[in-house]
Design a protein around this motif. Sequence first.
Motif, PDB file in Angstrom:
ATOM      1  N   ASN A  86       0.807  -1.223   0.000  1.00 62.32           N
ATOM      2  CA  ASN A  86       0.000   0.000   0.000  1.00 62.32           C
ATOM      3  C   ASN A  86       0.838   1.269   0.000  1.00 62.32           C
ATOM      4  OD1 ASN A  86      -3.119  -0.578   0.498  1.00 62.32           O
ATOM      5  ND2 ASN A  86      -1.942  -2.149   1.559  1.00 62.32           N
ATOM      6  N   GLN A  87       1.973   1.256   0.692  1.00 67.12           N
ATOM      7  CA  GLN A  87       2.789   2.467   0.787  1.00 67.12           C
ATOM      8  C   GLN A  87       4.267   2.111   0.925  1.00 67.12           C
ATOM      9  OE1 GLN A  87       0.561   1.776   3.441  1.00 67.12           O
ATOM     10  NE2 GLN A  87       2.201   0.953   4.747  1.00 67.12           N
ATOM     11  N   VAL A  88       5.135   3.042   0.459  1.00 65.79           N
ATOM     12  CA  VAL A  88       6.581   2.818   0.464  1.00 65.79           C
ATOM     13  C   VAL A  88       7.273   4.137   0.788  1.00 65.79           C
ATOM     14  CG1 VAL A  88       8.597   2.286  -0.951  1.00 65.79           C
ATOM     15  CG2 VAL A  88       6.527   0.918  -1.192  1.00 65.79           C
ATOM     16  N   TYR A  89       8.267   4.083   1.660  1.00 64.84           N
ATOM     17  CA  TYR A  89       9.147   5.235   1.903  1.00 64.84           C
ATOM     18  C   TYR A  89      10.278   5.229   0.882  1.00 64.84           C
ATOM     19  CZ  TYR A  89       7.050   6.108   6.537  1.00 64.84           C
ATOM     20  OH  TYR A  89       6.194   6.397   7.565  1.00 64.84           O
ATOM     21  N   PHE A  90      10.713   6.417   0.480  1.00 65.86           N
ATOM     22  CA  PHE A  90      11.865   6.524  -0.416  1.00 65.86           C
ATOM     23  C   PHE A  90      12.531   7.878  -0.200  1.00 65.86           C
ATOM     24  CE2 PHE A  90       8.254   8.228  -2.665  1.00 65.86           C
ATOM     25  CZ  PHE A  90       8.729   9.309  -3.387  1.00 65.86           C
ATOM     26  N   GLN A  91      13.778   7.955  -0.638  1.00 62.82           N
ATOM     27  CA  GLN A  91      14.558   9.177  -0.415  1.00 62.82           C
ATOM     28  C   GLN A  91      15.048   9.738  -1.754  1.00 62.82           C
ATOM     29  OE1 GLN A  91      18.714   9.452   1.569  1.00 62.82           O
ATOM     30  NE2 GLN A  91      17.273   9.767   3.251  1.00 62.82           N
ATOM     31  N   THR A 132      -1.241   8.781   8.904  1.00 62.00           N
ATOM     32  CA  THR A 132      -1.460   7.670   9.835  1.00 62.00           C
ATOM     33  C   THR A 132      -1.598   6.377   9.050  1.00 62.00           C
ATOM     34  OG1 THR A 132      -2.571   9.127  11.421  1.00 62.00           O
ATOM     35  CG2 THR A 132      -2.958   6.753  11.635  1.00 62.00           C
ATOM     36  N   LEU A 133      -0.712   5.432   9.319  1.00 63.28           N
ATOM     37  CA  LEU A 133      -0.722   4.145   8.622  1.00 63.28           C
ATOM     38  C   LEU A 133      -1.299   3.056   9.533  1.00 63.28           C
ATOM     39  CD1 LEU A 133       2.810   4.360   6.936  1.00 63.28           C
ATOM     40  CD2 LEU A 133       0.590   5.095   6.029  1.00 63.28           C
ATOM     41  N   GLU A 134      -1.558   1.882   8.939  1.00 62.18           N
ATOM     42  CA  GLU A 134      -2.216   0.789   9.669  1.00 62.18           C
ATOM     43  C   GLU A 134      -1.401  -0.502   9.566  1.00 62.18           C
ATOM     44  OE1 GLU A 134      -6.904   1.810   9.343  1.00 62.18           O
ATOM     45  OE2 GLU A 134      -5.947   1.151   7.466  1.00 62.18           O
ATOM     46  N   PRO A 135      -0.315  -0.592  10.351  1.00 55.68           N
ATOM     47  CA  PRO A 135       0.546  -1.785  10.268  1.00 55.68           C
ATOM     48  C   PRO A 135      -0.122  -3.059  10.759  1.00 55.68           C
ATOM     49  CG  PRO A 135       1.189  -0.408  12.116  1.00 55.68           C
ATOM     50  CD  PRO A 135       0.176   0.375  11.350  1.00 55.68           C
ATOM     51  N   PHE A 136      -1.190  -2.946  11.528  1.00 56.20           N
ATOM     52  CA  PHE A 136      -1.875  -4.128  12.041  1.00 56.20           C
ATOM     53  C   PHE A 136      -3.088  -4.505  11.182  1.00 56.20           C
ATOM     54  CE2 PHE A 136       0.150  -2.013  15.673  1.00 56.20           C
ATOM     55  CZ  PHE A 136       0.969  -3.040  16.125  1.00 56.20           C
ATOM     56  N   MET A 163       5.192  -0.460   3.799  1.00 53.61           N
ATOM     57  CA  MET A 163       6.455  -0.161   4.472  1.00 53.61           C
ATOM     58  C   MET A 163       6.164   0.753   5.663  1.00 53.61           C
ATOM     59  SD  MET A 163       9.974   1.653   3.065  1.00 53.61           S
ATOM     60  CE  MET A 163      10.476   0.295   2.020  1.00 53.61           C
ATOM     61  N   TYR A 164       6.829   0.471   6.786  1.00 51.90           N
ATOM     62  CA  TYR A 164       6.581   1.216   8.022  1.00 51.90           C
ATOM     63  C   TYR A 164       7.906   1.644   8.649  1.00 51.90           C
ATOM     64  CZ  TYR A 164       1.988  -0.899   7.453  1.00 51.90           C
ATOM     65  OH  TYR A 164       0.773  -1.309   6.942  1.00 51.90           O
ATOM     66  N   GLN A 165       7.875   2.802   9.289  1.00 48.57           N
ATOM     67  CA  GLN A 165       9.050   3.306   9.997  1.00 48.57           C
ATOM     68  C   GLN A 165       8.917   2.947  11.472  1.00 48.57           C
ATOM     69  OE1 GLN A 165       9.746   7.524   9.619  1.00 48.57           O
ATOM     70  NE2 GLN A 165      11.574   7.477  10.904  1.00 48.57           N
ATOM     71  N   VAL A 166       9.927   2.234  11.985  1.00 49.47           N
ATOM     72  CA  VAL A 166       9.876   1.789  13.380  1.00 49.47           C
ATOM     73  C   VAL A 166      10.120   2.996  14.295  1.00 49.47           C
ATOM     74  CG1 VAL A 166      10.815   0.185  15.089  1.00 49.47           C
ATOM     75  CG2 VAL A 166      10.742  -0.455  12.660  1.00 49.47           C
TER      76      VAL A 166
END
Length: 263
Positions: A154-159, A182-186, A191-194
């Motif tokens: 659904n989503q991706v971080y990139f630089q 606001t993302l929904e990791p559960f 991709m999610y940032q810890v």
Amino acid sequence: MWNHSEPEDSFGEPPKSHTKGKGIAFALVPTILLLTGIGFRIARTAQKAERLINHHASTTVTTTAVTTPTKPARAAAKQVKTEPATAAKTAAQDVRNGIYTSGDYEVGVDLPAGTYLAVYDGPSGDQKFVMQISSSSDPNDSDAVLTSQTFHPNQVYFQLIDGQFLHISWANFYDIEQVSITLEPFVHDGMYQVGKDIPAGTYQLELDKGEYVYPETAGYQIYSQMASPQPLPKSKGSYTDSITLQDGEYVQLDDCHFQQNAG
């Protein structure tokens, strides 16, 4: 009968004063006329010269004002010339507010360098979006392609860094320094940032639900830090594994999501 003879003076000769005076007067007439003419010519010449001087003075002032602007005038003209372009660019950046849509972008011109979050915005179903980062604006220059991927999550971080060129389709993306998403990791993959999207800890994974879920390829990829054109990989595994996450890491899940049982 009147006698018209001239009277004699005391010396017995007729007086000559009248004749002499008339001769002198007639003799002076040309001189007077000459001097008068010269005077008129001198006066006309002076008037003409004065008009010429005034004309040149007026012309010089006008020409100087038009063709030889002073430094303040040049500075003012330069400011007037550059302000509209600057204002237009600032207005365009303010309108975006860190929110961008599918398209082509030059980093450092169309958007600032930094870390972004791309979120799928295509038709429902098999959710995939395409992202390509290149060092050239020429889409046919394959040697300039730094990374080109089709993302299923659904989503991706990139630089992005200055001088790069981005092509992205079927997704909106956001400058994470300006926009909070606001993302929904559960709930689903992505991709999610810890430490931001999910707390650090140890997790179990479970399969997503849906028609386009493939258990044989479902799993995770952990990245130690974000980088360009790709984040730095750390480890990966299957959705059946238990995974431990630390603050600052990024984790990408495919066809699976976190169970709410952090250790």
